[in-house]
Design a protein around this motif. Structure first.
Motif, PDB file in Angstrom:
ATOM      1  N   ILE A  17       0.870  -1.165   0.000  1.00 58.60           N
ATOM      2  CA  ILE A  17       0.000   0.000   0.000  1.00 58.60           C
ATOM      3  C   ILE A  17       0.910   1.219   0.000  1.00 58.60           C
ATOM      4  CG2 ILE A  17      -1.767   1.291   1.252  1.00 58.60           C
ATOM      5  CD1 ILE A  17      -2.695  -1.422   2.417  1.00 58.60           C
ATOM      6  N   THR A  18       0.761   2.018  -1.038  1.00 57.80           N
ATOM      7  CA  THR A  18       1.530   3.252  -1.119  1.00 57.80           C
ATOM      8  C   THR A  18       0.579   4.410  -0.850  1.00 57.80           C
ATOM      9  OG1 THR A  18       1.175   3.573  -3.489  1.00 57.80           O
ATOM     10  CG2 THR A  18       3.097   2.280  -2.837  1.00 57.80           C
ATOM     11  N   THR A  19       1.032   5.361  -0.068  1.00 59.81           N
ATOM     12  CA  THR A  19       0.230   6.549   0.209  1.00 59.81           C
ATOM     13  C   THR A  19       1.124   7.772   0.172  1.00 59.81           C
ATOM     14  OG1 THR A  19       0.536   6.274   2.600  1.00 59.81           O
ATOM     15  CG2 THR A  19      -1.486   5.353   1.633  1.00 59.81           C
ATOM     16  N   PHE A  20       0.516   8.898  -0.138  1.00 58.21           N
ATOM     17  CA  PHE A  20       1.228  10.169  -0.068  1.00 58.21           C
ATOM     18  C   PHE A  20       0.222  11.275   0.209  1.00 58.21           C
ATOM     19  CE2 PHE A  20       1.181   8.179  -4.204  1.00 58.21           C
ATOM     20  CZ  PHE A  20       0.359   8.989  -4.971  1.00 58.21           C
ATOM     21  N   ALA A  21       0.620  12.171   1.088  1.00 61.95           N
ATOM     22  CA  ALA A  21      -0.206  13.320   1.446  1.00 61.95           C
ATOM     23  C   ALA A  21      -0.059  14.363   0.347  1.00 61.95           C
ATOM     24  CB  ALA A  21       0.227  13.886   2.793  1.00 61.95           C
ATOM     25  N   LEU A  22      -1.166  14.753  -0.224  1.00 61.58           N
ATOM     26  CA  LEU A  22      -1.139  15.700  -1.339  1.00 61.58           C
ATOM     27  C   LEU A  22      -1.020  17.134  -0.835  1.00 61.58           C
ATOM     28  CD1 LEU A  22      -4.027  14.052  -3.346  1.00 61.58           C
ATOM     29  CD2 LEU A  22      -1.587  13.924  -3.864  1.00 61.58           C
ATOM     30  N   PRO A  23      -0.281  17.980  -1.557  1.00 58.58           N
ATOM     31  CA  PRO A  23      -0.162  19.381  -1.132  1.00 58.58           C
ATOM     32  C   PRO A  23      -1.492  20.126  -1.230  1.00 58.58           C
ATOM     33  CG  PRO A  23       0.994  19.020  -3.212  1.00 58.58           C
ATOM     34  CD  PRO A  23       0.514  17.688  -2.739  1.00 58.58           C
ATOM     35  N   GLU A  24      -2.371  19.698  -2.156  1.00 59.46           N
ATOM     36  CA  GLU A  24      -3.714  20.259  -2.296  1.00 59.46           C
ATOM     37  C   GLU A  24      -4.671  19.109  -2.554  1.00 59.46           C
ATOM     38  OE1 GLU A  24      -4.135  23.429  -5.105  1.00 59.46           O
ATOM     39  OE2 GLU A  24      -2.186  24.281  -4.589  1.00 59.46           O
ATOM     40  N   ALA A  25      -5.861  19.189  -2.002  1.00 57.65           N
ATOM     41  CA  ALA A  25      -6.858  18.140  -2.189  1.00 57.65           C
ATOM     42  C   ALA A  25      -7.241  18.018  -3.661  1.00 57.65           C
ATOM     43  CB  ALA A  25      -8.094  18.438  -1.349  1.00 57.65           C
ATOM     44  N   LEU A  26      -7.502  16.783  -4.085  1.00 59.44           N
ATOM     45  CA  LEU A  26      -7.970  16.501  -5.442  1.00 59.44           C
ATOM     46  C   LEU A  26      -9.423  16.057  -5.392  1.00 59.44           C
ATOM     47  CD1 LEU A  26      -5.054  14.304  -6.871  1.00 59.44           C
ATOM     48  CD2 LEU A  26      -5.511  16.709  -7.379  1.00 59.44           C
ATOM     49  N   THR A  27     -10.163  16.386  -6.437  1.00 61.46           N
ATOM     50  CA  THR A  27     -11.495  15.810  -6.597  1.00 61.46           C
ATOM     51  C   THR A  27     -11.313  14.422  -7.199  1.00 61.46           C
ATOM     52  OG1 THR A  27     -11.809  16.582  -8.861  1.00 61.46           O
ATOM     53  CG2 THR A  27     -12.474  18.100  -7.070  1.00 61.46           C
ATOM     54  N   VAL A  28     -12.356  13.618  -7.160  1.00 59.50           N
ATOM     55  CA  VAL A  28     -12.287  12.284  -7.760  1.00 59.50           C
ATOM     56  C   VAL A  28     -12.003  12.412  -9.255  1.00 59.50           C
ATOM     57  CG1 VAL A  28     -13.590  10.185  -8.277  1.00 59.50           C
ATOM     58  CG2 VAL A  28     -13.740  11.214  -6.014  1.00 59.50           C
ATOM     59  N   GLU A  29     -12.610  13.376  -9.915  1.00 54.51           N
ATOM     60  CA  GLU A  29     -12.385  13.549 -11.357  1.00 54.51           C
ATOM     61  C   GLU A  29     -10.945  13.958 -11.654  1.00 54.51           C
ATOM     62  OE1 GLU A  29     -14.236  12.627 -14.000  1.00 54.51           O
ATOM     63  OE2 GLU A  29     -15.461  11.735 -12.424  1.00 54.51           O
ATOM     64  N   GLN A  30     -10.375  14.850 -10.868  1.00 51.84           N
ATOM     65  CA  GLN A  30      -8.969  15.233 -11.045  1.00 51.84           C
ATOM     66  C   GLN A  30      -8.060  14.022 -10.836  1.00 51.84           C
ATOM     67  OE1 GLN A  30      -9.037  18.322  -8.027  1.00 51.84           O
ATOM     68  NE2 GLN A  30      -8.647  19.909  -9.574  1.00 51.84           N
ATOM     69  N   ALA A  31      -8.332  13.274  -9.765  1.00 55.10           N
ATOM     70  CA  ALA A  31      -7.508  12.090  -9.472  1.00 55.10           C
ATOM     71  C   ALA A  31      -7.632  11.066 -10.593  1.00 55.10           C
ATOM     72  CB  ALA A  31      -7.927  11.484  -8.137  1.00 55.10           C
ATOM     73  N   LYS A  32      -8.835  10.850 -11.072  1.00 59.01           N
ATOM     74  CA  LYS A  32      -9.043   9.883 -12.151  1.00 59.01           C
ATOM     75  C   LYS A  32      -8.218  10.248 -13.384  1.00 59.01           C
ATOM     76  CE  LYS A  32     -12.685   7.851 -15.002  1.00 59.01           C
ATOM     77  NZ  LYS A  32     -14.132   7.852 -15.282  1.00 59.01           N
ATOM     78  N   ALA A  33      -8.199  11.512 -13.736  1.00 52.79           N
ATOM     79  CA  ALA A  33      -7.417  11.952 -14.898  1.00 52.79           C
ATOM     80  C   ALA A  33      -5.930  11.690 -14.689  1.00 52.79           C
ATOM     81  CB  ALA A  33      -7.672  13.434 -15.172  1.00 52.79           C
ATOM     82  N   ILE A  34      -5.434  11.982 -13.495  1.00 49.93           N
ATOM     83  CA  ILE A  34      -4.019  11.730 -13.197  1.00 49.93           C
ATOM     84  C   ILE A  34      -3.743  10.231 -13.205  1.00 49.93           C
ATOM     85  CG2 ILE A  34      -2.209  11.917 -11.444  1.00 49.93           C
ATOM     86  CD1 ILE A  34      -3.592  14.572 -10.571  1.00 49.93           C
ATOM     87  N   PHE A  35      -4.593   9.462 -12.559  1.00 52.21           N
ATOM     88  CA  PHE A  35      -4.398   8.015 -12.487  1.00 52.21           C
ATOM     89  C   PHE A  35      -4.404   7.391 -13.884  1.00 52.21           C
ATOM     90  CE2 PHE A  35      -6.629   7.921  -8.045  1.00 52.21           C
ATOM     91  CZ  PHE A  35      -5.525   8.549  -7.472  1.00 52.21           C
ATOM     92  N   LEU A  36      -5.319   7.835 -14.738  1.00 49.36           N
ATOM     93  CA  LEU A  36      -5.359   7.299 -16.108  1.00 49.36           C
ATOM     94  C   LEU A  36      -4.096   7.647 -16.882  1.00 49.36           C
ATOM     95  CD1 LEU A  36      -9.103   7.868 -17.067  1.00 49.36           C
ATOM     96  CD2 LEU A  36      -7.917   5.668 -16.864  1.00 49.36           C
ATOM     97  N   SER A  37      -3.480   8.778 -16.558  1.00 43.68           N
ATOM     98  CA  SER A  37      -2.246   9.166 -17.258  1.00 43.68           C
ATOM     99  C   SER A  37      -1.055   8.304 -16.853  1.00 43.68           C
ATOM    100  CB  SER A  37      -1.922  10.645 -17.012  1.00 43.68           C
ATOM    101  OG  SER A  37      -1.376  10.862 -15.718  1.00 43.68           O
ATOM    102  N   THR A  38      -1.098   7.731 -15.645  1.00 39.29           N
ATOM    103  CA  THR A  38       0.033   6.904 -15.198  1.00 39.29           C
ATOM    104  C   THR A  38      -0.236   5.403 -15.327  1.00 39.29           C
ATOM    105  OG1 THR A  38      -0.688   6.878 -12.877  1.00 39.29           O
ATOM    106  CG2 THR A  38       0.780   8.681 -13.560  1.00 39.29           C
TER     107      THR A  38
END
Length: 104
Positions: A5-26
């Motif tokens: 399980i990898t976790t990291f504290a984000l400097p700014e909160a993401l919405t689910v849609e923002q996270a989904k876009a980033i996750f799909l890019s990686t």
């Protein structure tokens, strides 16, 4: 098998849609990783913590991914240092394939 399980504290909160876009890019980077059985991207309800849950064939396979280069990509993409926890996974229930898989 091993679960990480990898976790990291984000400097700014993401919405689910923002996270989904980033996750799909990686996500394409993980399609051919040796020993990786499955990866699930995760985002906390408040959007302040992201990460992944990985199922590996072995700890050796897992450790081969988490290099300095991988950590640098995470820092660059998310602006945060990843934390990695390792867990033994001697039994996995896979409802998609209707299997119960046990370590040898």
């Amino acid at each position: 098998m091993i679960t990480t399980i990898t976790t990291f504290a984000l400097p700014e909160a993401l919405t689910v849609e923002q996270a989904k876009a980033i996750f799909l890019s990686t996500a394409p980077h993980y399609t051919a990783v040796p020993g990786l059985v499955r990866k699930s991207y995760v985002l906390s309800d408040d959007g302040k913590t992201a990460g992944g849950v990985y199922l590996w064939q072995s700890r050796t396979h897992a450790e081969a991914l988490y290099t300095d280069a991988w950590r640098a990509r995470v820092r660059e993409k998310y602006g945060a240092e990843p934390h990695i926890s390792y867990f033994n996974s001697p039994v996995v229930v896979d409802n998609a394939t209707h299997e119960i898989i046990a370590d040898e």
